[in-house]
Motif scaffolding. Structure first.
Motif, short mmCIF file in Angstrom:
data_model
loop_
_atom_site.label_atom_id
_atom_site.label_comp_id
_atom_site.label_asym_id
_atom_site.label_seq_id
_atom_site.Cartn_x
_atom_site.Cartn_y
_atom_site.Cartn_z
N PRO A 1 -6.39 2.47 -5.58
CA PRO A 1 -4.97 2.72 -5.81
C PRO A 1 -4.57 2.56 -7.27
O PRO A 1 -5.22 1.83 -8.03
N SER A 2 -3.49 3.24 -7.68
CA SER A 2 -3.06 3.20 -9.08
C SER A 2 -1.88 2.26 -9.30
O SER A 2 -1.54 1.95 -10.44
N HIS A 3 -1.22 1.83 -8.23
CA HIS A 3 -0.05 0.97 -8.40
C HIS A 3 -0.44 -0.31 -9.13
O HIS A 3 -1.41 -0.96 -8.75
N PRO A 4 0.27 -0.69 -10.21
CA PRO A 4 -0.12 -1.87 -10.98
C PRO A 4 -0.21 -3.15 -10.15
O PRO A 4 -1.08 -3.99 -10.41
N ILE A 5 0.65 -3.30 -9.14
CA ILE A 5 0.55 -4.50 -8.30
C ILE A 5 -0.73 -4.44 -7.48
O ILE A 5 -1.51 -5.41 -7.43
N ALA A 6 -1.00 -3.29 -6.87
CA ALA A 6 -2.18 -3.15 -6.03
C ALA A 6 -3.46 -3.34 -6.85
O ALA A 6 -4.34 -4.12 -6.47
N SER A 7 -3.55 -2.66 -8.00
CA SER A 7 -4.82 -2.72 -8.73
C SER A 7 -5.05 -4.11 -9.31
O SER A 7 -6.18 -4.62 -9.28
N ASN A 8 -3.99 -4.74 -9.82
CA ASN A 8 -4.16 -6.10 -10.35
C ASN A 8 -4.48 -7.11 -9.25
O ASN A 8 -5.29 -8.02 -9.46
N LEU A 9 -3.85 -6.92 -8.11
CA LEU A 9 -4.13 -7.83 -7.00
C LEU A 9 -5.61 -7.73 -6.58
O LEU A 9 -6.29 -8.75 -6.40
N ILE A 10 -6.10 -6.51 -6.45
CA ILE A 10 -7.51 -6.33 -6.04
C ILE A 10 -8.44 -6.96 -7.07
O ILE A 10 -9.40 -7.67 -6.74
N LYS A 11 -8.12 -6.73 -8.35
CA LYS A 11 -8.93 -7.30 -9.43
C LYS A 11 -8.96 -8.83 -9.32
O LYS A 11 -10.02 -9.45 -9.40
N LEU A 12 -7.79 -9.43 -9.12
CA LEU A 12 -7.72 -10.90 -9.05
C LEU A 12 -8.42 -11.44 -7.81
O LEU A 12 -8.92 -12.57 -7.82
N CYS A 13 -8.43 -10.66 -6.73
CA CYS A 13 -9.13 -11.11 -5.52
C CYS A 13 -10.64 -11.11 -5.76
O CYS A 13 -11.37 -11.92 -5.19
N GLY A 14 -11.11 -10.17 -6.57
CA GLY A 14 -12.54 -10.10 -6.86
C GLY A 14 -13.37 -9.54 -5.73
O GLY A 14 -14.60 -9.58 -5.78
N VAL A 15 -12.71 -9.07 -4.69
CA VAL A 15 -13.42 -8.45 -3.55
C VAL A 15 -12.63 -7.23 -3.11
O VAL A 15 -11.42 -7.14 -3.37
N PRO A 16 -13.28 -6.26 -2.45
CA PRO A 16 -12.54 -5.13 -1.90
C PRO A 16 -11.54 -5.60 -0.83
O PRO A 16 -11.80 -6.59 -0.14
N ILE A 17 -10.43 -4.90 -0.76
CA ILE A 17 -9.35 -5.29 0.16
C ILE A 17 -9.21 -4.24 1.26
O ILE A 17 -8.98 -3.06 0.97
N ALA A 18 -9.37 -4.66 2.52
CA ALA A 18 -9.13 -3.75 3.64
C ALA A 18 -7.64 -3.74 3.91
O ALA A 18 -7.01 -4.80 4.00
N ALA A 19 -7.06 -2.54 4.01
CA ALA A 19 -5.61 -2.48 4.23
C ALA A 19 -5.17 -1.20 4.91
O ALA A 19 -5.38 -0.11 4.38
N PRO A 20 -4.55 -1.34 6.08
CA PRO A 20 -3.83 -0.22 6.67
C PRO A 20 -2.39 -0.29 6.17
O PRO A 20 -2.06 -1.17 5.36
N SER A 21 -1.55 0.63 6.61
CA SER A 21 -0.13 0.54 6.25
C SER A 21 0.48 -0.71 6.89
O SER A 21 0.07 -1.13 7.98
N ALA A 22 1.46 -1.30 6.20
CA ALA A 22 2.00 -2.61 6.62
C ALA A 22 3.17 -2.48 7.59
O ALA A 22 4.22 -3.09 7.40
N ASN A 23 2.98 -1.69 8.63
CA ASN A 23 4.00 -1.52 9.67
C ASN A 23 3.42 -1.95 11.01
O ASN A 23 2.20 -2.04 11.16
N LEU A 24 4.30 -2.20 12.00
CA LEU A 24 3.80 -2.38 13.35
C LEU A 24 3.25 -1.03 13.81
O LEU A 24 3.80 0.02 13.47
N ALA A 25 2.14 -1.06 14.57
CA ALA A 25 1.53 0.19 15.03
C ALA A 25 2.60 1.04 15.74
O ALA A 25 3.41 0.53 16.51
N GLY A 26 2.61 2.34 15.41
CA GLY A 26 3.56 3.24 16.05
C GLY A 26 4.88 3.39 15.31
O GLY A 26 5.64 4.31 15.59
N ARG A 27 5.15 2.51 14.37
CA ARG A 27 6.38 2.63 13.57
C ARG A 27 6.09 3.45 12.31
O ARG A 27 4.95 3.54 11.86
N PRO A 28 7.12 4.05 11.72
CA PRO A 28 6.88 4.78 10.48
C PRO A 28 6.33 3.83 9.40
O PRO A 28 6.68 2.66 9.36
#
Ligand code: AMP
Ligand code: MG
Length: 360
Positions: A129-156
């Motif tokens: 991802p290119s978003h500065p929050i996302a890319s910096n967060l992943i860098k600081l974690c030092g590991v790949p991040i598994a992530a689906p969309s942050a909604n309840l299943a079935g919601r937009p």
């Protein structure tokens, strides 16, 4: 159960994120916690991709069926090599031209990727991802991040932190509020393990642009267009209907949309017919035709301009959530020309309508 978790909310500037705050978020992920964060597409719900317990909690916290795989988010190209094997030339071309950015590639998974992430599939979905929050967060974690969309299943899918709070407050440790997301629809997904490469999901990067980058044609199966007839033939990983608002939606598809007046008059007739049954309705419309409907007394939610499909895509999930808040009986929704980003818009609208489509 994931309920009962204390959720913290951290406001972070999207353009120049405070790294101390992101370090706190990275520590949460390091301890096996769940963090929702903005990306340039929609908000993601992230966990350490190598932590089985944490990944399983992603599924529980959003009621996601266990056979719906997650995308692995990375911040440098070396991660591609450790997560995937037999990486074809096409993947590098996408990475070079479009990463970091809103396109996900499907590759053969390496043994490093745990089965929970891919829902047992032999392939893995990877995105930088290119978003500065996302890319910096992943860098600081030092590991790949598994992530689906942050909604309840079935919601937009969520395009603001408020959407995430609505769905996941009390279920996850942390929500990073970085404001509204840029594209507002989930990433383009392309399977580059097959010849020709196959589009699994249209997104912010139009197929036409992907074809330019790859230098040859991409197969667009009917399910990637969101067509009902294709439901049975869905490829693994694309089996789920997302984007389902509570309010039933009737989508009015036309051969052409360039005669605004004629199209609006047809949509109006359909809306009149439904309203005369006593149904409380709204019309989801382009800016160009919205006045036509409001003059006739209809409640209108504006998706954006036909001249700017990026605006329509960006507003789409927010409008679907607003529609649900109105608690109406039915929404009549305008269609859009299926080229460029229009393919992405129509994929989401057809799914949101549950294939309740009228062709005019
Ligand atoms: P979300 O981030 O919520 O849009 O969910 C990720 C989506 O990526 C899934 O619903 C699948 O459509 C797709 N996906 C993830 N991994 C795979 C895979 N291994 N094969 C095919 N599609 C995948
Ligand atoms: Mg999703």
């Amino acid at each position: 159960m994931p309920e009962g978790v204390k959720t913290r909310i951290l406001r972070v500037d999207s353009l120049r994120p405070d790294l101390d705050k992101l370090r706190e978020a990275a520590e949460v992920i390091g301890r096996g916690g769940l963090v929702a964060f903005p990306t340039e597409t929609v908000y993601g719900l992230g966990a350490d991709a190598g932590n089985r317990e944490a990944v399983m909690r992603i599924f529980r916290s959003k009621n996601r069926p266990a056979d719906n795989p997650l995308i692995v988010h990375i911040c440098e190209l070396e991660d591609l090599e450790s997560l995937a094997r037999e990486v074809p030339e096409e993947a590098y071309r996408v990475a070079e031209k479009l990463w970091p950015g809103p396109v996900t590639v499907i590759l053969w998974k390496s043994s490093e990727v745990i089965d929970e992430v891919t829902a047992g599939l032999p392939k893995v979905a990877i995105r930088m991802p290119s978003h500065p929050i996302a890319s910096n967060l992943i860098k600081l974690c030092g590991v790949p991040i598994a992530a689906p969309s942050a909604n309840l299943a079935g919601r937009p899918s969520p395009t603001t932190a408020e959407h995430v709070i609505r769905d996941l407050y009390g279920r996850i440790e942390l929500i990073i509020d970085g404001g509204e997301t840029l594209f507002g629809v989930e990433s383009t997904i392309i399977d580059v393990t097959v010849r020709p490469p196959r589009l699994l999901r249209p997104g912010p990067i139009p197929v036409e642009e992907l074809e330019r980058v790859l230098g040859f044609g991409i197969e667009i199966p009917a399910y990637a267009r969101g067509l009902a007839e294709a439901e049975a033939a869905l490829s693994p990983g694309t089996r789920y209907r997302h984007y389902a608002p509570k309010t039933p939606i009737k989508l009015v598809e036309a051969e052409r949309y360039d005669d605004y007046e004629a199209y609006a008059s047809t949509v109006s007739e359909i809306a009149e017919r439904e309203a005369s049954k006593g149904l409380r309705i709204a019309i989801l419309a382009s800016r160009e035709t919205s006045g036509y409907y409001s003059l006739r007394g209809f409640r209108v939610l504006v998706l954006g301009s036909r001249e700017n499909p990026y605006e329509v895509a960006k507003n789409l999930f927010r409008v679907l959530r607003e529609l649900d808040d109105l608690d109406l009986d039915l929404a009549i929704c305008e269609g859009f020309e299926e080229k460029g980003l229009g393919l992405t818009i129509m994929n989401r609208l057809r799914k949101a309508s549950g294939h309740n489509v009228i062709r005019v």
